[in-house]
Design an enzyme around this catalytic site. Structure first.
Site, PDB file in Angstrom:
ATOM      1  N   GLY A   1       0.805  -1.226   0.000  1.00  0.00           N
ATOM      2  CA  GLY A   1       0.000   0.000   0.000  1.00  0.00           C
ATOM      3  C   GLY A   1       0.834   1.269   0.000  1.00  0.00           C
ATOM      4  O   GLY A   1       0.335   2.341   0.341  1.00  0.00           O
ATOM      5  N   ALA A   2       2.111   1.180  -0.387  1.00  0.00           N
ATOM      6  CA  ALA A   2       2.989   2.345  -0.341  1.00  0.00           C
ATOM      7  C   ALA A   2       3.178   2.955  -1.725  1.00  0.00           C
ATOM      8  O   ALA A   2       4.018   3.835  -1.918  1.00  0.00           O
ATOM      9  CB  ALA A   2       4.343   1.957   0.240  1.00  0.00           C
TER      10      ALA A   2
ATOM     11  N   ASP B   1       3.905  -0.730 -14.237  1.00  0.00           N
ATOM     12  CA  ASP B   1       4.451  -1.440 -13.074  1.00  0.00           C
ATOM     13  C   ASP B   1       4.904  -2.855 -13.443  1.00  0.00           C
ATOM     14  O   ASP B   1       5.961  -3.315 -13.021  1.00  0.00           O
ATOM     15  CB  ASP B   1       3.400  -1.516 -11.962  1.00  0.00           C
ATOM     16  CG  ASP B   1       2.781  -0.159 -11.659  1.00  0.00           C
ATOM     17  OD1 ASP B   1       3.412   0.857 -12.003  1.00  0.00           O
ATOM     18  OD2 ASP B   1       1.674  -0.122 -11.104  1.00  0.00           O
TER      19      ASP B   1
ATOM     20  N   LEU C   1       4.386   1.393  -4.235  1.00  0.00           N
ATOM     21  CA  LEU C   1       5.643   0.874  -4.784  1.00  0.00           C
ATOM     22  C   LEU C   1       5.407  -0.413  -5.573  1.00  0.00           C
ATOM     23  O   LEU C   1       6.307  -1.194  -5.823  1.00  0.00           O
ATOM     24  CB  LEU C   1       6.660   0.655  -3.646  1.00  0.00           C
ATOM     25  CG  LEU C   1       6.976   1.931  -2.853  1.00  0.00           C
ATOM     26  CD1 LEU C   1       7.891   1.624  -1.675  1.00  0.00           C
ATOM     27  CD2 LEU C   1       7.618   2.997  -3.755  1.00  0.00           C
TER      28      LEU C   1
ATOM     29  N   SER D   1       3.530  -3.239  -4.974  1.00  0.00           N
ATOM     30  CA  SER D   1       3.573  -4.572  -4.373  1.00  0.00           C
ATOM     31  C   SER D   1       2.667  -5.521  -5.152  1.00  0.00           C
ATOM     32  O   SER D   1       2.965  -6.717  -5.271  1.00  0.00           O
ATOM     33  CB  SER D   1       3.159  -4.516  -2.903  1.00  0.00           C
ATOM     34  OG  SER D   1       1.876  -3.943  -2.788  1.00  0.00           O
ATOM     35  N   SER D   2       1.583  -5.006  -5.730  1.00  0.00           N
ATOM     36  CA  SER D   2       0.686  -5.909  -6.463  1.00  0.00           C
ATOM     37  C   SER D   2       1.324  -6.381  -7.768  1.00  0.00           C
ATOM     38  O   SER D   2       1.212  -7.564  -8.114  1.00  0.00           O
ATOM     39  CB  SER D   2      -0.681  -5.264  -6.699  1.00  0.00           C
ATOM     40  OG  SER D   2      -0.537  -3.964  -7.165  1.00  0.00           O
TER      41      SER D   2
END
Ligand code: GLA
Length: 386
Positions: A120-121, A175, A123, A125-126
């Protein structure tokens, strides 16, 4: 991480995994909200990665567990849909769904994941989760997609499809490309219209600088309506201007294009996208001529445009970037989708601690949750670890 994950996999699933794969999170240096407009962006892969210990199953069932979540999630491959399995495991299941949809022979898997990418930053993660699973699936089902840049780009496209359709986040694709295609000590210049990529050397250490990332800890979610609303405004503007994507608007024709749009809000959205694409080109030139001051100036201009024209910043991101600037950063900007998440700053190495502390103090003064700052270097893409 790899040994612990292997032991935990054995504990969860009763046998050792066939292997462990990992994929990095990313920060985007510049080129924000340009990917879904056919534009340019310039991400680097983070040293922080998501790891997946994985074995094949021969019954068409996908079982998923995570060190960050309770419980085991189970779904048959033929049951995967936007409704099932939902939550974090949709990002895993969606990848298999997308591969199967493209005609690849994929089967069931046991998957245990763990991650050093802050969740949730902003960055990615998903994307790191999707790409770690995609890397494992490519190897375990002998798809051979990790072996070439072209194969990796196809794998990235499947991960985007998983995220858009099964996880329900209408994101652009930067991403996943970053996680599968970025090289160490390089930024990835990604042309989202042609799909072309180019590695641009990015190693601030040699210049005596660092890239400081600050996770503002401000709430951020791409599945809420704001991201989708920005994307919709751009697509609407492109239709009104009679172009496929806003990439077609040449900067020299920007004023004319803006004059043809009725809404002031939409005009500002378009201005951000067109000027941001130009800033990516300028940033690449500046990096290639070792002109970090110019890169910093472009970071600042990008942040202002995202704050004022695209309206995706928030108080925490504005305070963090402003504080970084006043304490010696060459430039600072929000990175990723915005509405919270992280910012990045180019900082002389000897000032990194000072800048990080100054941001902490500014956050405490403003009554914000304490932020988390760390320096990063450009790292490598998804691969098999064990
Ligand atoms: C998120 C999305 C990306 C991109 C950025 C903004 O990270 O996942 O596709 O649109 O926001 O640049």
């Amino acid at each position: 991480m790899i040994d612990e994950l292997t032991a935990a996999f054995e504990h969860t699933f009763g046998a050792a995994p066939t292997g462990v794969w990992s994929a990095p999170g990313r920060v985007n240096l510049i080129g924000e909200h340009t990917d879904y407009n056919g534009g340019l962006c310039l991400p680097i892969a983070l040293p922080q990665r998501t790891y997946a210990a994985v074995s094949r199953r021969d019954d068409g069932v996908l079982r998923m567990a995570s060190a960050q979540q309770d419980g085991l999630v189970e779904v048959s491959l033929d049951e995967i849909s936007p409704e099932r399995p939902g939550g974090w495991s949709a990002y895993v299941a969606g990848v298999l769904w997308a591969l199967a949809k493209e005609g690849h022979e994929v089967g069931g898997l046991d998957v245990l994941v763990d991650s050093t990418v802050p969740l949730g930053a902003g960055l990615s993660s998903s994307a790191a989760l999707e790409c770690a699973v995609a890397a494992a699936a490519s190897d375990l089902f002998a798809l051979g997609l990790l072996e070439s840049a072209e194969g990796r780009a196809r794998l990235a496209a499947r991960c985007v499809e998983a995220e858009n359709t099964i996880a329900g986040a209408p994101t652009g694709g930067m991403d996943q490309s970053a996680s599968l295609l970025c090289d160490e000590r390089s930024a990835l210049l990604l042309d989202c219209r042609s799909g072309d990529t180019r590695q641009v050397p990015f190693d601030l250490g040699g210049e005596g600088h660092v890239l400081l990332v600050t996770d503002t800890r401000a709430e951020h979610a791409l599945v809420d309506g704001q991201y989708a609303a920005r994307r919709e405004a751009c697509e609407q503007a492109a239709r009104e201007l009679g172009v496929d994507t806003l990439r077609e608007i040449d900067p020299s024709g920007l004023d004319d294009a803006l004059a043809r749009l009725d809404s002031d809000e939409v005009r500002r959205r378009v201005r951000h996208v067109v000027t941001e694409i130009e800033r990516v080109e300028a940033a690449v030139r500046a990096l290639e001529s070792d002109d970090l001051r110019e890169v910093g100036r472009l970071f600042d201009a990008s942040h202002a445009s995202l704050r004022d024209d695209y309206e995706v910043s928030c108080e925490e991101l504005d305070v963090a970037t402003e504080t970084a600037r006043t304490h010696g950063a060459l430039g600072a900007r929000m990175t990723g989708g915005g509405f919270g998440g992280s910012c990045i700053a180019i900082v002389p190495a000897h000032d990194a601690d000072t800048v990080a502390s100054a941001i902490e103090v500014a956050f405490a003064d403003a009554g914000f949750t304490a932020p988390q700052s760390f320096t990063v270097t450009a790292s490598g893409p998804a691969h098999r670890d064990a």
